[in-house]
Motif scaffolding. Structure first.
Motif, PDB file in Angstrom:
ATOM      1  N   ASN A 131       0.966  -1.509  -0.115  1.00 44.73           N
ATOM      2  CA  ASN A 131       0.565   0.190   0.340  1.00 44.73           C
ATOM      3  C   ASN A 131       0.930   1.327  -0.293  1.00 44.73           C
ATOM      4  O   ASN A 131       0.807   2.323  -1.165  1.00 44.73           O
ATOM      5  N   PHE A 132       1.604   1.320   0.310  1.00 41.80           N
ATOM      6  CA  PHE A 132       2.817   2.763   0.450  1.00 41.80           C
ATOM      7  C   PHE A 132       3.180   2.030  -0.718  1.00 41.80           C
ATOM      8  O   PHE A 132       3.733   3.673  -1.230  1.00 41.80           O
ATOM      9  N   ASN A 135       1.190   4.132  -2.908  1.00 40.74           N
ATOM     10  CA  ASN A 135       0.800   4.854  -2.624  1.00 40.74           C
ATOM     11  C   ASN A 135       1.995   6.107  -3.734  1.00 40.74           C
ATOM     12  O   ASN A 135       1.355   7.209  -4.053  1.00 40.74           O
ATOM     13  N   ALA A 136       2.798   5.622  -3.155  1.00 41.82           N
ATOM     14  CA  ALA A 136       4.122   6.275  -3.716  1.00 41.82           C
ATOM     15  C   ALA A 136       4.032   7.186  -5.429  1.00 41.82           C
ATOM     16  O   ALA A 136       4.383   8.233  -6.032  1.00 41.82           O
ATOM     17  N   ALA A 143       8.208   5.517  -5.360  1.00 42.17           N
ATOM     18  CA  ALA A 143       8.867   4.992  -4.273  1.00 42.17           C
ATOM     19  C   ALA A 143      10.343   5.063  -4.413  1.00 42.17           C
ATOM     20  O   ALA A 143      10.685   5.048  -5.966  1.00 42.17           O
ATOM     21  N   VAL A 159       9.344   3.690   3.921  1.00 44.21           N
ATOM     22  CA  VAL A 159       9.212   3.888   2.079  1.00 44.21           C
ATOM     23  C   VAL A 159       9.202   5.812   2.321  1.00 44.21           C
ATOM     24  O   VAL A 159       7.978   6.233   2.436  1.00 44.21           O
ATOM     25  N   LEU A 193      -5.349   3.532   4.214  1.00 44.15           N
ATOM     26  CA  LEU A 193      -4.291   4.682   4.828  1.00 44.15           C
ATOM     27  C   LEU A 193      -4.932   3.613   6.176  1.00 44.15           C
ATOM     28  O   LEU A 193      -4.205   4.084   7.219  1.00 44.15           O
ATOM     29  N   VAL A 207       1.521   3.291  12.521  1.00 46.87           N
ATOM     30  CA  VAL A 207       1.836   4.102  10.701  1.00 46.87           C
ATOM     31  C   VAL A 207       2.315   5.596  10.873  1.00 46.87           C
ATOM     32  O   VAL A 207       1.049   6.094  12.259  1.00 46.87           O
ATOM     33  N   HIS A 209       3.533   9.541   9.390  1.00 45.72           N
ATOM     34  CA  HIS A 209       4.200  10.494   7.981  1.00 45.72           C
ATOM     35  C   HIS A 209       5.195  11.644   9.104  1.00 45.72           C
ATOM     36  O   HIS A 209       4.722  11.705   9.926  1.00 45.72           O
ATOM     37  N   PHE A 219       6.361   7.325   5.153  1.00 47.98           N
ATOM     38  CA  PHE A 219       5.913   6.486   5.236  1.00 47.98           C
ATOM     39  C   PHE A 219       6.358   5.139   5.673  1.00 47.98           C
ATOM     40  O   PHE A 219       6.934   5.077   5.486  1.00 47.98           O
ATOM     41  N   THR A 220       6.224   5.204   7.787  1.00 43.61           N
ATOM     42  CA  THR A 220       7.061   4.347   8.514  1.00 43.61           C
ATOM     43  C   THR A 220       6.137   3.296   8.866  1.00 43.61           C
ATOM     44  O   THR A 220       4.865   3.651   9.749  1.00 43.61           O
TER      45      THR A 220
END
Length: 227
Positions: A131-132, A135-136, A143, A159, A193, A207, A209, A219-220
């Protein structure tokens, strides 16, 4: 009249809940079973026919992406019913992240020390990282890397991208339901998210940001170190 209205509303809610259960059953079995067959036979054919292996790998990646979307919808239904539960187990992070990058059909470098293990449901870990990454790709020009670091008993999986960053007005609401950038033309339902935040919590994690430097987003996912 009021009791009649309440009765009608309750019946409608019950029907909606039954429909959701039917949808979850269909996604779990009627779609999951043929997808597993496609993946299994593609892997078998790729091992036998090296000439067709590149095309078969593309089929496998497409099927994996469909399966990821199926898992997203199943998770969304579970989030709505407040029923996300999971069994965590030690998972080695580096190979799991490489699998997630492959599932997202992307070429993103992974910076992760060997041997690090986290307590997590492996499928949930992949779902969050994919998902991260997607989204990137949608909002951050792709990413630029996945970086893993440990701090005490916690492991942070970040990410990174170097896109335009998250608009200030959205930063406090990123992990809420239906939050999307209003000025983007990227497709999406806005639930991603919200789902990953719930999955992270179910796995004893979180999670977050923050802004990348000099520009972009990070995003972590933070999880417990195993062992």
């Amino acid at each position: 009249e009021r009791n009649t209205q309440l009765g009608r509303i309750n019946r409608e809610l019950e029907q909606a809940n039954l429909l959701k259960l039917d949808l979850m059953g269909m996604l779990s079995h009627d779609i999951g079973t043929p997808l597993a067959s496609i993946l299994g036979h593609s892997e078998m054919l790729a091992a036998r026919d090296q000439a067709m292996a590149p095309q078969l790998k593309k089929i496998m990646k497409a099927a994996q992406r469909i399966d990821q979307l199926r898992q997203d919808v199943l998770s969304m239904c579970s989030v709505d019913s407040g029923s996300i539960t999971t069994e965590r187990e030690p998972v080695e992070v580096a190979p799991a992240l490489r699998e997630a990058v492959d599932a997202a059909d992307m070429a993103v470098p992974v910076d992760c020390p060997d041997g690090i293990q986290v307590l997590v449901n492996r499928a949930h870990l992949q779902q969050i990282v994919v998902n991260f990454l997607t989204n990137a790709a949608k909002y951050g020009d792709g990413a630029t890397g996945v970086v893993v670091r440990t701090a005490g008993t916690r492991v942070a999986i970040a990410v990174r991208d170097e896109g335009a960053g998250v608009p200030p007005g959205l930063r406090d609401h990123l992990f809420e339901r239906f939050t999307r950038a209003g000025n983007t033309t990227a497709s999406g339902h806005g639930l991603g998210l919200h789902i990953v935040a719930s999955l992270a919590e179910a796995n004893g994690g979180s999670v977050t940001h923050h802004d990348n430097v000099p520009h972009g987003s990070v995003f972590t996912l933070v999880l417990a170190l195993a062992g």
